[in-house]
Design a protein around this motif. Structure first.
Motif, short mmCIF file in Angstrom:
data_model
loop_
_atom_site.label_atom_id
_atom_site.label_comp_id
_atom_site.label_asym_id
_atom_site.label_seq_id
_atom_site.Cartn_x
_atom_site.Cartn_y
_atom_site.Cartn_z
N ARG A 190 0.82 -1.21 0.00
CA ARG A 190 0.00 0.00 0.00
C ARG A 190 0.86 1.27 0.00
N SER A 191 2.07 1.17 0.49
CA SER A 191 2.93 2.36 0.50
C SER A 191 3.36 2.74 -0.93
N ALA A 220 1.00 2.74 -3.38
CA ALA A 220 -0.24 3.16 -4.05
C ALA A 220 -0.03 4.54 -4.67
N ASN A 223 -5.12 5.44 -1.69
CA ASN A 223 -4.20 4.31 -1.47
C ASN A 223 -4.77 3.01 -2.02
N VAL A 234 0.73 -0.22 -9.14
CA VAL A 234 1.19 -0.29 -7.75
C VAL A 234 2.26 -1.38 -7.61
#
Ligand code: JDN
Length: 222
Positions: free
Chosen positions: A38-39, A41, A46, A65
């Motif tokens: 998710r970091s 995204a 996100n 992503v």
């Protein structure tokens, strides 16, 4: 060896600090890197998944992503392992091969999996890409399957197992007798005694008995 994993649930990998794998890491025999997908995204929400082209149930993980995450991790000598129920079945021989690699990157999908262009892209850039399944059942995602593979692979790295004898025995067992019943003290427990032969000190006869037991269990290829 360096082992990276990319996931939306980094906490699934907490067990890597325990027991054999934790010690292997402390000893510098392997280094684990767990990365939160998710970091990477790219939009304000996100978001990591989106609806599938062609319709159907569930969501598919977005290629951009994954591309951002994997571009950062993949090096010239990296093997990319994508967990998917459609992959090649994981086995002990596959574990042995991966245990000689220098860098493994595990891509853990969730939902209906990862946009196939991620596989296509890294393959087209001449990275070694492996789609792997640990068995014929459907998990919620690739995290638990990755843990299974990481444990099977890491314990084969030279120096990780304290007693190299058990590895030698095991590789023999891979083809021959995989399993025999084990006993420890006391010699009698709840009126059940350990087989006499195991108390005899006759190592030749013990080896024969164990081989026969493994056959009886249907675990031998002999
Ligand atoms: O091996 B599995 O059952 C598995 C399931 C899913 C996955 C990766 C592996 N990604 C999404 C579901």
């Amino acid at each position: 060896m360096k082992i990276d994993a990319v996931t939306i649930f980094p906490e699934y990998f907490s067990p890597l600090k325990l027991s054999l794998l934790g010690k292997a890491q402390e000893a510098g025999l392997v280094e684990f890197g767990i990365h939160d997908l998710r970091s990477y995204a790219t939009n304000v929400h996100n978001q990591v998944d989106d609806t599938p082209y062609g319709g159907g149930a569930g969501m598919v993980m977005m290629p951009e992503v994954w591309g951002q995450a994997l571009d950062k991790l993949m090096e010239i000598d990296s093997d990319l392992i994508i967990l998917t129920p459609a992959g090649k079945r994981f086995s002990q021989s596959m574990a042995a091969k991966f245990s000689t690699a220098s860098h493994l990157v595990f891509a853990c999908g969730r939902y209906e999996g990862i946009d196939d262009r991620v596989r296509q892209y890294y393959q087209s850039k001449n990275f070694r890409v492996h789609e792997v399944s640990i068995g014929d059942y459907v998990l919620g995602g690739g995290e638990v399957a990755s843990l299974v593979m990481i444990e099977a692979i890491t314990r084969l790295i030279p120096g990780v197992l304290g007693n190299p004898e058990s590895l030698a025995q095991e590789s023999h067992n891979e083809q021959d007798y995989l399993e025999y019943p084990n006993f420890t003290k006391p010699a009698t427990w709840r009126d059940i005694s350990v087989p006499e032969i195991l108390l005899s000190g006759n190592h030749g006869e013990i080896a024969k008995w164990r081989a026969a037991q493994a056959v009886e269990r249907g675990k031998s290829n002999l």
